[in-house]
Design an enzyme around this catalytic site. Structure first.
Site, mmCIF file in Angstrom:
data_model
loop_
_atom_site.group_PDB
_atom_site.id
_atom_site.type_symbol
_atom_site.label_atom_id
_atom_site.label_comp_id
_atom_site.label_asym_id
_atom_site.label_seq_id
_atom_site.Cartn_x
_atom_site.Cartn_y
_atom_site.Cartn_z
ATOM 1 N N CYS A 1 57.744 24.474 -12.843
ATOM 2 C CA CYS A 1 59.097 24.436 -13.385
ATOM 3 C C CYS A 1 59.665 25.844 -13.606
ATOM 4 O O CYS A 1 60.002 26.508 -12.629
ATOM 5 C CB CYS A 1 59.167 23.568 -14.640
ATOM 6 S SG CYS A 1 60.852 23.045 -15.014
ATOM 7 N N HIS B 1 56.819 18.560 -12.992
ATOM 8 C CA HIS B 1 55.751 18.773 -13.983
ATOM 9 C C HIS B 1 54.555 17.872 -13.681
ATOM 10 O O HIS B 1 54.448 16.780 -14.257
ATOM 11 C CB HIS B 1 56.266 18.469 -15.394
ATOM 12 C CG HIS B 1 57.196 19.496 -15.936
ATOM 13 N ND1 HIS B 1 56.760 20.608 -16.621
ATOM 14 C CD2 HIS B 1 58.547 19.597 -15.868
ATOM 15 C CE1 HIS B 1 57.798 21.338 -16.972
ATOM 16 N NE2 HIS B 1 58.902 20.748 -16.530
ATOM 17 N N GLU C 1 51.620 18.163 -14.739
ATOM 18 C CA GLU C 1 50.790 18.007 -15.948
ATOM 19 C C GLU C 1 51.250 16.808 -16.787
ATOM 20 O O GLU C 1 50.467 16.264 -17.563
ATOM 21 C CB GLU C 1 50.785 19.316 -16.770
ATOM 22 C CG GLU C 1 52.003 19.582 -17.644
ATOM 23 C CD GLU C 1 53.255 20.004 -16.871
ATOM 24 O OE1 GLU C 1 53.184 20.117 -15.638
ATOM 25 O OE2 GLU C 1 54.300 20.201 -17.523
#
Ligand code: MN
Length: 253
Positions: A120, A229, A231
């Protein structure tokens, strides 16, 4: 003594250590990281290490003596002065310290050919530090794009990206992508995006409305950036854990 799932100190050297950049909150002089990055790196079998934002460039550079890979995490906009533009009203100015220390970390990681993964804000500052530019605000500057600022839950898909054939990201997800005509669902929490790609980089993924959402630097061992993202998706969507795992594997000696 209780059995630990983590390696004991005698074994830590076999697990790669991943340095995570921290956010810097200048009003309270705090460094912070979101736990989800820590848990994702742990789940991929690595040791997360937070790298506090430092105003001392020698200290920032020295962090790299202690890590096997660098993860530039999400967060604030970059100062448009880094790519020689005036700030637009939509652009939030970051704490100066954050751009400064991440710039040092990126230069140093490239110099040492240390694996680097930008997420990001991470892909954005990586592009900018290497000479690229950004759209300061997608909505204001790029017509016919959809909303890239999704509502939670962030573990869900917001839009598709097209993974480009012949790129290492395509190779990595080959089996999965064969079933989806190279489309991958991603989340989306960004109001800025890459405009001019930095020299030497290649695009790995484009959003369904044409924005660059993943890139890599072929001349290095592992320098990748993604606009989404992983994660936040990896515990629900295995393809995104595969991406984090691939980065962690690249950090193993
Ligand atoms: Mn997006």
């Amino acid at each position: 003594m209780s059995e630990s799932k983590l390696a004991t100190s005698t074994h830590t050297s076999i697990l790669p250590v991943i340095g995570l950049t921290t956010r810097y909150l200048d009003t309270t002089d705090e460094c912070a990281a979101l736990g989800v990055y820590i848990r994702a790196v742990e789940a991929a079998g690595a040791i997360p290490m937070l790298l506090p934002a430092s105003a001392n460039d020698e200290i920032s550079a020295a962090y790299l003596d202690h890590i096997d890979g660098l993860l530039i995490t999400g967060g604030d906009d970059c100062d448009p002065a880094l790519y020689h533009e005036e700030r637009r009203p939509e652009t939030q100015m970051p704490p100066k310290l954050l751009d400064q220390y991440e710039t040092v970390l990126i230069h140093e990681a490239l110099k040492r050919d240390l694996p680097l993964f930008g997420v990001c804000r991470g892909i954005q500052i990586l592009n900018v530090v290497c000479g690229g530019t950004l759209y300061q605000d997608i909505k204001a500057q790029v017509p016919h794009t959809h909303n890239h600022v999704m509502r939670p839950p962030y573990c869900d898909e917001a839009h598709k990206v097209q993974i480009l054939e012949g790129t290492p990201l395509y190779e990595l997800m080959h089996d999965e992508l064969a079933k989806t005509r190279a489309q991958l669902g991603v989340n989306s929490r960004h109001h800025q995006a890459i405009k001019d790609l930095a020299k030497g980089f290649e695009v790995m993924a484009l959003s369904d409305d044409g924005l660059i959402e993943a890139m890599y630097l072929p001349e290095k061992r592992f320098v990748w950036g993604v606009q989404w993202h992983p994660e936040l998706m990896c515990f629900k969507h295995p393809a995104h854990m595969q991406l984090i795992q691939h980065f962690v594997d690249a950090c193993k000696h």
